[in-house]
Design a protein around this motif. Structure first.
Motif, PDB file in Angstrom:
ATOM      1  N   THR A 141       9.656 -10.063  30.158  1.00 25.62           N
ATOM      2  CA  THR A 141       8.566 -11.000  30.429  1.00 25.62           C
ATOM      3  C   THR A 141       7.608 -10.477  31.486  1.00 25.62           C
ATOM      4  N   ASP A 158      12.476 -18.917  36.366  1.00 27.13           N
ATOM      5  CA  ASP A 158      12.834 -18.362  35.051  1.00 27.13           C
ATOM      6  C   ASP A 158      14.148 -17.587  35.114  1.00 27.13           C
ATOM      7  N   SER A 160       6.352 -12.955  33.448  1.00 29.17           N
ATOM      8  CA  SER A 160       6.418 -14.117  34.329  1.00 29.17           C
ATOM      9  C   SER A 160       7.023 -13.738  35.679  1.00 29.17           C
ATOM     10  N   LEU A 186       9.429 -14.858  27.315  1.00 28.07           N
ATOM     11  CA  LEU A 186       9.660 -16.272  27.639  1.00 28.07           C
ATOM     12  C   LEU A 186       8.520 -17.176  27.207  1.00 28.07           C
ATOM     13  N   ASN A 187       7.303 -16.766  27.466  1.00 32.04           N
ATOM     14  CA  ASN A 187       6.142 -17.626  27.229  1.00 32.04           C
ATOM     15  C   ASN A 187       5.565 -17.374  25.841  1.00 32.04           C
TER      16      ASN A 187
END
Length: 161
Positions: free
Chosen positions: A128, A135, A130, A97-98
Protein backbone atom coordinates in the motif's frame (compact mmCIF):
# COMPACT_ATOMS: atom_id res chain seq x y z
CA UNK A 1 35.19 3.62 -51.43
CA UNK A 2 35.93 -0.02 -52.08
CA UNK A 3 33.31 -2.64 -51.36
CA UNK A 4 34.27 -5.40 -49.00
CA UNK A 5 33.05 -8.84 -49.94
CA UNK A 6 32.87 -11.62 -47.43
CA UNK A 7 32.94 -15.17 -48.63
CA UNK A 8 29.65 -17.04 -48.43
CA UNK A 9 31.11 -19.41 -45.88
CA UNK A 10 31.52 -16.49 -43.46
CA UNK A 11 27.83 -15.62 -43.71
CA UNK A 12 26.91 -19.27 -43.16
CA UNK A 13 29.07 -19.51 -40.04
CA UNK A 14 27.70 -16.23 -38.74
CA UNK A 15 24.13 -17.42 -39.29
CA UNK A 16 24.82 -20.72 -37.50
CA UNK A 17 26.43 -18.85 -34.59
CA UNK A 18 23.38 -16.62 -34.15
CA UNK A 19 21.07 -19.60 -34.51
CA UNK A 20 22.94 -21.51 -31.78
CA UNK A 21 23.00 -18.46 -29.51
CA UNK A 22 19.26 -17.93 -29.92
CA UNK A 23 18.56 -21.61 -29.22
CA UNK A 24 20.75 -21.53 -26.10
CA UNK A 25 19.04 -18.38 -24.86
CA UNK A 26 15.56 -19.84 -25.37
CA UNK A 27 16.42 -23.11 -23.66
CA UNK A 28 17.98 -21.37 -20.65
CA UNK A 29 15.96 -22.24 -17.56
CA UNK A 30 15.39 -19.34 -15.20
CA UNK A 31 14.84 -20.19 -11.57
CA UNK A 32 12.04 -18.25 -9.96
CA UNK A 33 11.64 -17.80 -6.23
CA UNK A 34 7.92 -18.61 -6.43
CA UNK A 35 5.77 -20.31 -9.00
CA UNK A 36 2.69 -18.05 -8.82
CA UNK A 37 1.83 -14.73 -7.21
CA UNK A 38 -1.15 -12.37 -7.44
CA UNK A 39 -1.41 -8.57 -7.45
CA UNK A 40 -4.71 -7.05 -6.33
CA UNK A 41 -4.73 -3.29 -6.91
CA UNK A 42 -7.27 -0.95 -8.51
CA UNK A 43 -4.50 1.17 -10.04
CA UNK A 44 -3.50 -0.45 -13.33
CA UNK A 45 -0.25 1.54 -13.48
CA UNK A 46 0.79 0.23 -10.04
CA UNK A 47 -0.06 -3.30 -11.20
CA UNK A 48 2.02 -2.80 -14.35
CA UNK A 49 5.03 -1.39 -12.47
CA UNK A 50 4.93 -4.06 -9.76
CA UNK A 51 4.49 -6.81 -12.36
CA UNK A 52 7.57 -5.58 -14.27
CA UNK A 53 9.58 -5.46 -11.03
CA UNK A 54 8.50 -9.03 -10.19
CA UNK A 55 9.41 -10.21 -13.70
CA UNK A 56 12.78 -8.41 -13.75
CA UNK A 57 13.76 -10.03 -10.45
CA UNK A 58 12.54 -13.50 -11.49
CA UNK A 59 10.31 -13.51 -8.43
CA UNK A 60 7.49 -15.60 -9.91
CA UNK A 61 6.94 -17.69 -12.98
CA UNK A 62 3.27 -16.64 -13.26
CA UNK A 63 1.80 -13.33 -12.11
CA UNK A 64 -1.96 -12.92 -11.84
CA UNK A 65 -3.27 -9.35 -11.72
CA UNK A 66 -6.72 -8.18 -10.65
CA UNK A 67 -8.02 -4.63 -10.44
CA UNK A 68 -10.45 -5.20 -7.58
CA UNK A 69 -11.03 -7.55 -4.67
CA UNK A 70 -14.28 -8.97 -6.02
CA UNK A 71 -12.75 -10.18 -9.29
CA UNK A 72 -9.75 -11.56 -7.41
CA UNK A 73 -12.02 -13.57 -5.09
CA UNK A 74 -14.01 -14.89 -8.06
CA UNK A 75 -10.79 -15.92 -9.77
CA UNK A 76 -9.60 -17.73 -6.64
CA UNK A 77 -13.01 -19.42 -6.16
CA UNK A 78 -12.85 -20.73 -9.73
CA UNK A 79 -9.42 -22.18 -9.07
CA UNK A 80 -10.76 -23.93 -5.97
CA UNK A 81 -13.82 -25.35 -7.78
CA UNK A 82 -11.55 -27.14 -10.21
CA UNK A 83 -9.45 -29.41 -7.97
CA UNK A 84 -6.86 -29.92 -10.69
CA UNK A 85 -6.20 -26.17 -10.51
CA UNK A 86 -5.63 -26.22 -6.75
CA UNK A 87 -1.92 -26.17 -7.52
CA UNK A 88 -2.61 -23.02 -9.55
CA UNK A 89 -3.17 -21.01 -6.39
CA UNK A 90 -0.75 -18.13 -5.87
CA UNK A 91 1.78 -18.61 -3.12
CA UNK A 92 1.75 -14.88 -2.35
CA UNK A 93 -1.08 -12.36 -2.76
CA UNK A 94 -0.08 -8.69 -2.76
CA UNK A 95 -3.14 -6.62 -1.77
CA UNK A 96 -3.67 -2.87 -1.91
CA UNK A 97 -5.82 -1.45 0.89
CA UNK A 98 -7.57 1.49 -0.75
CA UNK A 99 -9.73 0.10 -3.54
CA UNK A 100 -13.31 0.82 -4.61
CA UNK A 101 -16.09 -1.79 -4.29
CA UNK A 102 -14.10 -3.88 -1.80
CA UNK A 103 -11.11 -2.57 0.12
CA UNK A 104 -8.06 -4.66 0.97
CA UNK A 105 -9.24 -5.52 4.48
CA UNK A 106 -12.58 -6.77 3.17
CA UNK A 107 -10.75 -8.86 0.57
CA UNK A 108 -8.52 -10.41 3.23
CA UNK A 109 -11.46 -11.20 5.52
CA UNK A 110 -13.36 -12.89 2.66
CA UNK A 111 -10.25 -14.77 1.58
CA UNK A 112 -9.70 -16.10 5.10
CA UNK A 113 -13.20 -17.68 4.87
CA UNK A 114 -11.89 -20.01 2.14
CA UNK A 115 -11.08 -23.60 3.18
CA UNK A 116 -7.92 -23.99 5.22
CA UNK A 117 -6.21 -26.03 2.49
CA UNK A 118 -6.34 -22.88 0.33
CA UNK A 119 -5.48 -20.24 2.91
CA UNK A 120 -2.47 -22.24 4.12
CA UNK A 121 -1.00 -22.18 0.60
CA UNK A 122 -1.20 -18.39 0.22
CA UNK A 123 0.75 -15.78 2.14
CA UNK A 124 -0.95 -12.36 2.15
CA UNK A 125 1.14 -9.22 1.89
CA UNK A 126 -0.40 -5.78 2.09
CA UNK A 127 1.22 -3.54 -0.52
CA UNK A 128 0.00 0.00 0.00
CA UNK A 129 0.85 3.67 -0.19
CA UNK A 130 -1.19 4.40 2.95
CA UNK A 131 0.75 5.98 5.81
CA UNK A 132 -2.10 5.52 8.29
CA UNK A 133 -0.71 3.68 11.37
CA UNK A 134 -4.20 2.31 12.02
CA UNK A 135 -3.95 0.23 8.84
CA UNK A 136 -1.05 -1.77 10.26
CA UNK A 137 -2.99 -2.31 13.50
CA UNK A 138 -6.07 -3.49 11.58
CA UNK A 139 -3.93 -5.91 9.59
CA UNK A 140 -2.48 -7.36 12.80
CA UNK A 141 -5.99 -7.78 14.25
CA UNK A 142 -7.14 -9.75 11.19
CA UNK A 143 -4.05 -11.95 11.01
CA UNK A 144 -0.71 -11.28 12.76
CA UNK A 145 1.21 -13.12 10.00
CA UNK A 146 0.25 -10.57 7.33
CA UNK A 147 3.24 -8.55 6.14
CA UNK A 148 2.87 -4.85 5.51
CA UNK A 149 4.89 -3.23 2.68
CA UNK A 150 4.89 0.17 1.02
CA UNK A 151 4.65 0.73 -2.73
CA UNK A 152 6.44 0.26 -4.99
CA UNK A 153 8.14 -3.10 -4.72
CA UNK A 154 11.93 -3.13 -4.97
CA UNK A 155 14.57 -5.83 -5.44
CA UNK A 156 15.71 -5.48 -1.81
CA UNK A 157 12.14 -5.96 -0.53
CA UNK A 158 11.67 -8.99 -2.77
CA UNK A 159 14.89 -10.56 -1.49
CA UNK A 160 13.56 -10.33 2.07
CA UNK A 161 10.36 -12.25 1.27
Amino acid sequence: MAKVFFPRIFYGQLFLTFKCMRKAFKSRKIDHKYEKVMLVDDNEMDNFINQKILEANHFAQTIYTNTNGISALEFLKNLFKNESLLNGYPEIIFVDLNMPLMNGFQFIEKFLEFPEEVTKRCKIIILTSSLNPGDRENANKIDPTIKFLYKPLSPSILNEL
